[in-house]
Design a protein around this motif. Structure first.
Motif, PDB file in Angstrom:
ATOM      1  N   ILE A 171      35.786  38.205  24.570  1.00  0.00           N
ATOM      2  CA  ILE A 171      36.031  36.863  24.022  1.00  0.00           C
ATOM      3  C   ILE A 171      37.124  36.015  24.075  1.00  0.00           C
ATOM      4  O   ILE A 171      37.223  35.164  24.744  1.00  0.00           O
ATOM      5  N   GLU A 172      38.351  36.421  24.365  1.00  0.00           N
ATOM      6  CA  GLU A 172      39.170  35.838  23.980  1.00  0.00           C
ATOM      7  C   GLU A 172      39.231  35.011  26.042  1.00  0.00           C
ATOM      8  O   GLU A 172      39.954  34.327  26.674  1.00  0.00           O
ATOM      9  N   THR A 173      38.524  35.715  27.211  1.00  0.00           N
ATOM     10  CA  THR A 173      38.512  35.750  28.357  1.00  0.00           C
ATOM     11  C   THR A 173      37.078  35.157  28.775  1.00  0.00           C
ATOM     12  O   THR A 173      37.176  34.841  30.259  1.00  0.00           O
ATOM     13  N   SER A 174      36.300  35.321  28.420  1.00  0.00           N
ATOM     14  CA  SER A 174      35.416  34.608  28.342  1.00  0.00           C
ATOM     15  C   SER A 174      35.072  33.364  28.684  1.00  0.00           C
ATOM     16  O   SER A 174      35.696  32.445  28.219  1.00  0.00           O
TER      17      SER A 174
ATOM     18  N   ILE B 174      27.254  27.049  35.965  1.00  0.00           N
ATOM     19  CA  ILE B 174      28.079  27.936  36.430  1.00  0.00           C
ATOM     20  C   ILE B 174      28.138  28.484  34.608  1.00  0.00           C
ATOM     21  O   ILE B 174      28.498  28.368  33.467  1.00  0.00           O
ATOM     22  N   PRO B 175      28.898  29.588  34.770  1.00  0.00           N
ATOM     23  CA  PRO B 175      29.421  30.354  33.665  1.00  0.00           C
ATOM     24  C   PRO B 175      30.905  29.778  32.873  1.00  0.00           C
ATOM     25  O   PRO B 175      30.609  28.732  33.243  1.00  0.00           O
ATOM     26  N   GLY B 176      30.116  30.351  31.004  1.00  0.00           N
ATOM     27  CA  GLY B 176      31.075  28.714  30.527  1.00  0.00           C
ATOM     28  C   GLY B 176      29.727  28.049  29.847  1.00  0.00           C
ATOM     29  O   GLY B 176      30.585  26.989  28.756  1.00  0.00           O
ATOM     30  N   ASP B 177      28.751  27.487  30.732  1.00  0.00           N
ATOM     31  CA  ASP B 177      27.901  25.854  30.432  1.00  0.00           C
ATOM     32  C   ASP B 177      26.996  26.584  29.440  1.00  0.00           C
ATOM     33  O   ASP B 177      26.785  27.942  29.460  1.00  0.00           O
TER      34      ASP B 177
END
Lengths: 244, 244
Positions: free
Chosen positions: A4-7, A79-82
């Motif tokens: 989760i730190e790097t998600s 994109i990732p994180g959205d």
């Protein structure tokens, strides 16, 4: 906790809020229902109710609206994180559809999950509100840009905005980024024909500004491209956390 | 409590959440710093940081962006119950300006006020997220409509959307509503010249659909106007609370 730190979502929200350990644990819990989807089937369907929302972990999707005359208009790419389909769990019926462009990984989020997370940490609620506001700022920027930018400027602005968004989640840099979009996606999103997209990309390449081929966008002259597009990334908000 | 019961913001958020008494008290506290503004001075200024947000209680304002070439584009109008400059407290610098159209009453809201309210009631956080999502849905609808609607349809859609928004807060009906906007506001918001606005309004009046004069919009044939504009109010979400 290391994942989760790097998600991508964590990287992104940290541009707004400096999360504590317990807050990261809440964010981690939001990712518990992992799902995989392939291109060709919509995750969220326009006009349908009781849809789920998703946090995109891997891959690209597009959001589109089908018009009364049956034509399809791409509103944006995620994109990732959205978040995908946040509006579709808050509004009774979804006002848009969401379709994977490549195989994707996403975490399913229900309205109850969000309520639970918000009551654990109101700062997360503020961060998600920030994210929704940033998404709105992007749509406003597109709206205002339509009448004002010619095809070349629109393309330049689009490629730079994607680059800035990808850089925030660690998937791009001033050198460029990997990009699975086809010329048909670009055409639909920018209101151009595929032939026109081709011509505009050739012009930008010949001017030594940017290339897009073999799934890779390469900035040849980032500064000059920014000048051409009159791209001011302030609305994308990457200047460090407001909530410490 | 009687005033908060009938405030435009409460009316509006109740379309999403059925608030309890204690939740209404939290909403009331958000209104504690009342301010008055007059036309001619911006409440929120594009490019400035550390701006406040406001809940509009009375009057109309417009949100606009100034382009690099100095031209001004109206993004939207806000009516009682709307948040003004929410993005300007969540983003480091505001991406737009907010200007009163008439004398207005508004409650100043800081980011700390929101955090405090969210920790008292996470359902309020969800309601404000709903509101931001609805605002985004409106901008998306405008964006998608630009290429698709001719001048008459754009005007019809604009007048119907405003009518639906005003009806939600008790200031309009299917018969019509009071409206302080000038033809210059309409021109700027719809991307038309003032002369063109005049011509379009005359055509809509002659066709027996709608009139706009002496500060009043009157729907002569609401159903036929909805048909012309292909107006589907689903994205405005007035179908009753999702959170009971």
């Amino acid at each position: 906790m290391s994942s989760i730190e790097t998600s991508p979502l964590t990287r992104k929200l940290r541009a707004f809020v400096a999360f504590s350990g317990p807050e990261l644990a809440v964010l981690d819990r939001l990712h518990r229902r992992k799902r995989a989807f392939v291109p060709g089937r919509d995750l969220v369907q326009q006009g349908q109710s009781e849809q789920a929302a998703y946090i995109l972990a891997e891959g690209w999707v597009c959001s589109y609206k089908v018009q009364p005359d049956g034509t399809r208009q791409i509103v944006d790419f995620q994109i990732p994180g959205d978040f995908l389909g946040l509006r579709s769990i808050l509004l009774h019926t979804s006002d848009h559809s969401v379709e994977p462009i490549v195989s994707i990984q996403a975490a399913e989020v229900l309205i109850e999950d969000l309520l639970e997370a918000f009551s654990d940490t109101p700062r997360l609620a503020m961060a998600i509100l920030w994210m929704a506001s940033r998404d709105e700022a992007m749509v406003v920027e597109h709206l205002v840009g339509i009448g004002r930018r010619d095809a070349e400027q629109r393309m330049a602005h689009f490629l730079l905005e994607l680059g800035a968004r990808l850089t925030l989640v660690g998937m791009g840099s001033r050198a460029g980024y990997d990009c699975p979009l086809t010329q048909y996606h670009l055409a639909d999103a920018l209101g151009l024909s595929a032939v026109h997209v081709n011509r505009v990309l050739r012009k930008l390449r010949e001017d030594g500004l940017v290339t897009f081929r073999d799934g890779r966008v390469t900035f040849l002259d980032h500064d000059r491209l920014v000048g051409l597009a009159q791209f001011d990334p302030a609305y994308l908000e990457h200047t460090g956390p407001l909530l410490k």
